[in-house]
Design a protein around this motif. Structure first.
Motif, PDB file in Angstrom:
ATOM      1  N   PRO A  43       9.426   9.584 109.126  1.00 24.06           N
ATOM      2  CA  PRO A  43       8.766  10.188 107.961  1.00 24.06           C
ATOM      3  C   PRO A  43       9.776  10.858 107.024  1.00 24.06           C
ATOM      4  CG  PRO A  43       7.624  10.764 109.997  1.00 24.06           C
ATOM      5  CD  PRO A  43       8.906  10.103 110.399  1.00 24.06           C
ATOM      6  N   ASP A  44       9.474  10.843 105.743  1.00 24.26           N
ATOM      7  CA  ASP A  44      10.359  11.448 104.746  1.00 24.26           C
ATOM      8  C   ASP A  44      10.625  12.913 105.073  1.00 24.26           C
ATOM      9  OD1 ASP A  44      10.410   9.082 103.396  1.00 24.26           O
ATOM     10  OD2 ASP A  44       8.956   9.673 101.853  1.00 24.26           O
ATOM     11  N   GLY A  45      11.892  13.298 104.982  1.00 28.45           N
ATOM     12  CA  GLY A  45      12.271  14.694 105.152  1.00 28.45           C
ATOM     13  C   GLY A  45      12.558  15.108 106.581  1.00 28.45           C
ATOM     14  N   THR A  46      12.173  14.254 107.565  1.00 36.08           N
ATOM     15  CA  THR A  46      12.361  14.644 108.970  1.00 36.08           C
ATOM     16  C   THR A  46      13.837  14.763 109.325  1.00 36.08           C
ATOM     17  OG1 THR A  46      10.339  13.442 109.526  1.00 36.08           O
ATOM     18  CG2 THR A  46      11.751  14.114 111.352  1.00 36.08           C
ATOM     19  N   TYR A  47      14.614  13.804 108.879  1.00 31.87           N
ATOM     20  CA  TYR A  47      16.049  13.811 109.190  1.00 31.87           C
ATOM     21  C   TYR A  47      16.689  15.081 108.660  1.00 31.87           C
ATOM     22  CZ  TYR A  47      20.808  11.938 109.700  1.00 31.87           C
ATOM     23  OH  TYR A  47      22.126  11.736 110.063  1.00 31.87           O
ATOM     24  N   GLU A  48      16.424  15.396 107.411  1.00 31.88           N
ATOM     25  CA  GLU A  48      17.023  16.582 106.789  1.00 31.88           C
ATOM     26  C   GLU A  48      16.563  17.866 107.489  1.00 31.88           C
ATOM     27  OE1 GLU A  48      17.124  13.153 104.193  1.00 31.88           O
ATOM     28  OE2 GLU A  48      15.443  14.126 105.231  1.00 31.88           O
ATOM     29  N   THR A  49      15.314  17.894 107.933  1.00 33.01           N
ATOM     30  CA  THR A  49      14.802  19.077 108.629  1.00 33.01           C
ATOM     31  C   THR A  49      15.539  19.298 109.944  1.00 33.01           C
ATOM     32  OG1 THR A  49      12.603  18.805 107.634  1.00 33.01           O
ATOM     33  CG2 THR A  49      12.736  20.110 109.667  1.00 33.01           C
TER      34      THR A  49
ATOM     35  N   ALA B 104      14.802  11.236 114.687  1.00 37.60           N
ATOM     36  CA  ALA B 104      15.764  11.686 113.679  1.00 37.60           C
ATOM     37  C   ALA B 104      17.078  12.125 114.309  1.00 37.60           C
ATOM     38  CB  ALA B 104      15.169  12.837 112.871  1.00 37.60           C
ATOM     39  N   VAL B 105      17.020  12.905 115.391  1.00 30.45           N
ATOM     40  CA  VAL B 105      18.254  13.415 115.968  1.00 30.45           C
ATOM     41  C   VAL B 105      19.031  12.297 116.672  1.00 30.45           C
ATOM     42  CG1 VAL B 105      17.409  14.172 118.260  1.00 30.45           C
ATOM     43  CG2 VAL B 105      19.251  15.441 117.093  1.00 30.45           C
ATOM     44  N   GLU B 106      18.321  11.326 117.254  1.00 32.16           N
ATOM     45  CA  GLU B 106      19.017  10.195 117.863  1.00 32.16           C
ATOM     46  C   GLU B 106      19.695   9.331 116.801  1.00 32.16           C
ATOM     47  OE1 GLU B 106      19.649   9.141 121.030  1.00 32.16           O
ATOM     48  OE2 GLU B 106      18.935  11.085 121.710  1.00 32.16           O
TER      49      GLU B 106
ATOM     50  N   ILE C  58      18.593  18.260 110.740  1.00 29.50           N
ATOM     51  CA  ILE C  58      19.983  18.678 110.460  1.00 29.50           C
ATOM     52  C   ILE C  58      20.012  20.151 110.064  1.00 29.50           C
ATOM     53  CG2 ILE C  58      21.972  18.340 108.953  1.00 29.50           C
ATOM     54  CD1 ILE C  58      21.554  16.103 111.015  1.00 29.50           C
ATOM     55  N   ARG C  59      19.045  20.562 109.257  1.00 31.02           N
ATOM     56  CA  ARG C  59      18.998  21.960 108.811  1.00 31.02           C
ATOM     57  C   ARG C  59      18.763  22.900 109.996  1.00 31.02           C
ATOM     58  NH1 ARG C  59      16.109  20.976 104.777  1.00 31.02           N
ATOM     59  NH2 ARG C  59      14.064  21.318 105.710  1.00 31.02           N
ATOM     60  N   LYS C  60      17.893  22.490 110.915  1.00 27.60           N
ATOM     61  CA  LYS C  60      17.609  23.339 112.069  1.00 27.60           C
ATOM     62  C   LYS C  60      18.826  23.432 112.993  1.00 27.60           C
ATOM     63  CE  LYS C  60      14.014  24.454 115.399  1.00 27.60           C
ATOM     64  NZ  LYS C  60      12.623  24.249 115.808  1.00 27.60           N
ATOM     65  N   LEU C  61      19.529  22.333 113.183  1.00 27.17           N
ATOM     66  CA  LEU C  61      20.749  22.372 113.989  1.00 27.17           C
ATOM     67  C   LEU C  61      21.806  23.261 113.337  1.00 27.17           C
ATOM     68  CD1 LEU C  61      21.141  18.659 115.180  1.00 27.17           C
ATOM     69  CD2 LEU C  61      20.758  20.660 116.622  1.00 27.17           C
TER      70      LEU C  61
END
Length: 391
Positions: free
Chosen positions: A121-127, A161-163, A129-132
């Motif tokens: 889903p859109d934005g999941t990857y960025e979320t 996303a994290v994988e 990375i931001r949380k990490l």
């Protein structure tokens, strides 16, 4: 395929076997000073797997070479002090930190991949990375959950996303906690000198082929390419610059290459007697194991129980530089259970008994119980040797 160069020398199949054993750290005095990290540096990759019988496979690999090390010591050596990271090599593997630059070609290939099986889903990857960046290092559970609640492959969006970030190299796994990957930003976890050592694809491949050749000692094109799961054409493109020496091995049907250091002296020394993980790099490639040792072995954990020949997690016995049998082990409290044992001949009885008792002691067992022995006439001698070794 590039033309095969003329071999600079011919070696016997027996020499090739001993070269392979020495290169894998199973012939000659073990390097105890280097310890687990020394084993990892030399092998270049230690495969991970979820199965745990006596211990997990990445623990069994240094045990086979160094003997009874504390399991906490093994994990500490792998994961503490930024010594290693996890990435896709032969499979999911622990790799020495110095090899981070060598996999830049694979990270670039993942980043240019046009399509993935798991939608994101859109934005999941960025979320993620931001949380990490603000809260990491974190497990997938801490990032929002690893699964959607269905089957094991039904990953949550944050896990997908994290994988993907791991494959891209933006995120790295530098620890397993309760067998869960712990993720962190590569910019924070990877030392700067290594992180910024940006190699082109050809140099990545050249270094990996050279490293695989050194870890194997001698191997065919397929052997060496398979060590880090390279394609045959990738091997062909760089082997001439890898430093490996073309050789012929009597009895081998295909051309081979050897590490120059493997040819500098005759491989001699004490052979280790031990049980091997099916994922050990000495035997993880079935065709090579058959060619070098005349021993057919496959992991049967994923074979239906009634179709198994040697058992769920049959571990080959290495003794005298040869594969002399196998055992499917289990644990029952403080007893190591040899659920199924097969032996090449009577000469393998004493080494199998010694290996079983040594392994039992390593994992905190005080007794060994035999169940099925495929050659019934060897059951009594094997039990007698086990009793003697336990005394």
């Amino acid at each position: 395929m590039t033309p095969v160069p003329t071999p600079v020398l011919e070696i016997s199949a027996d020499q090739a076997r001993r070269i392979a054993l020495r290169a894998q750290g199973l012939l000659g005095a073990p390097d105890r000073r280097g310890g687990v990290t020394g084993v990892l540096r030399h092998l270049g990759a230690v495969q991970l797997d979820t199965i745990s019988v006596l211990a997990r496979s990445h623990e069994l690999v240094p045990y086979a070479r160094l003997g009874a090390l504390g399991r906490h010591t093994v994990d500490e050596a792998y994961w503490s002090g930024g010594r290693s990271f996890e990435y896709w090599s032969h499979a999911a593997c622990i790799l020495p930190m110095r090899e981070w630059p060598h996999f830049a070609f694979r990270r670039r290939a993942y980043r240019s991949r046009p399509q993935w099986n798991h939608p994101l889903p859109d934005g999941t990857y960025e979320t993620v990375i931001r949380k990490l960046r603000t809260e990491g290092p974190l497990t997938a559970t801490e990032l929002g959950g690893a699964k959607n609640g269905g089957e094991w492959w039904d990953w949550s969006a944050s896990k997908v996303a994290v994988e993907r970030a791991l494959m891209y190299g933006e995120v790295v796994c530098t620890e397993r906690r309760g067998w869960k990957r712990v993720y962190d930003l590569a910019e924070r976890a990877i030392p700067g000198a290594v992180l910024n050592d940006d190699l082109d694809d050809a140099e990545c491949l050249r270094r990996l082929v050279s490293q695989a050749g050194s870890a194997l000692g001698v191997g065919t094109r397929a052997d060496i390419a398979d060590y880090h799961r390279l394609r045959a054409e990738q091997f062909d493109a760089v082997v001439a610059e890898s430093g490996l020496v073309p050789v012929s091995v009597r009895g081998w049907q295909k051309p081979a290459w050897a590490a120059p250091e493997a040819l500098e002296s005759e491989p001699r020394g004490r052979h280790r007697t031990t049980l091997l993980s099916p994922f050990d790099s000495l035997i993880w490639e079935r065709a090579r194991t058959e060619r070098i040792f005349g021993f057919t072995h496959r992991l049967e954990a994923y074979v239906p129980r009634l179709k198994r020949v040697h058992g769920y997690f049959a571990m080959p016995l290495l003794a005298g530089g040869r594969l002399r049998g196998r055992v499917d082990p289990a644990r029952d409290g403080s007893t190591l259970v040899a659920r199924q044992v097969s032996l090449e001949d009577r000469k393998a009885v004493e080494p199998m008994a010694r290996a079983l008792v040594e392994a039992a002691s390593w994992v905190g067992c005080t007794d060994v119980r035999l169940e099925k022995v495929q050659a019934p006439e060897l059951r009594e001698p094997l039990q007698a040797e086990i009793t003697r070794a336990l005394a």
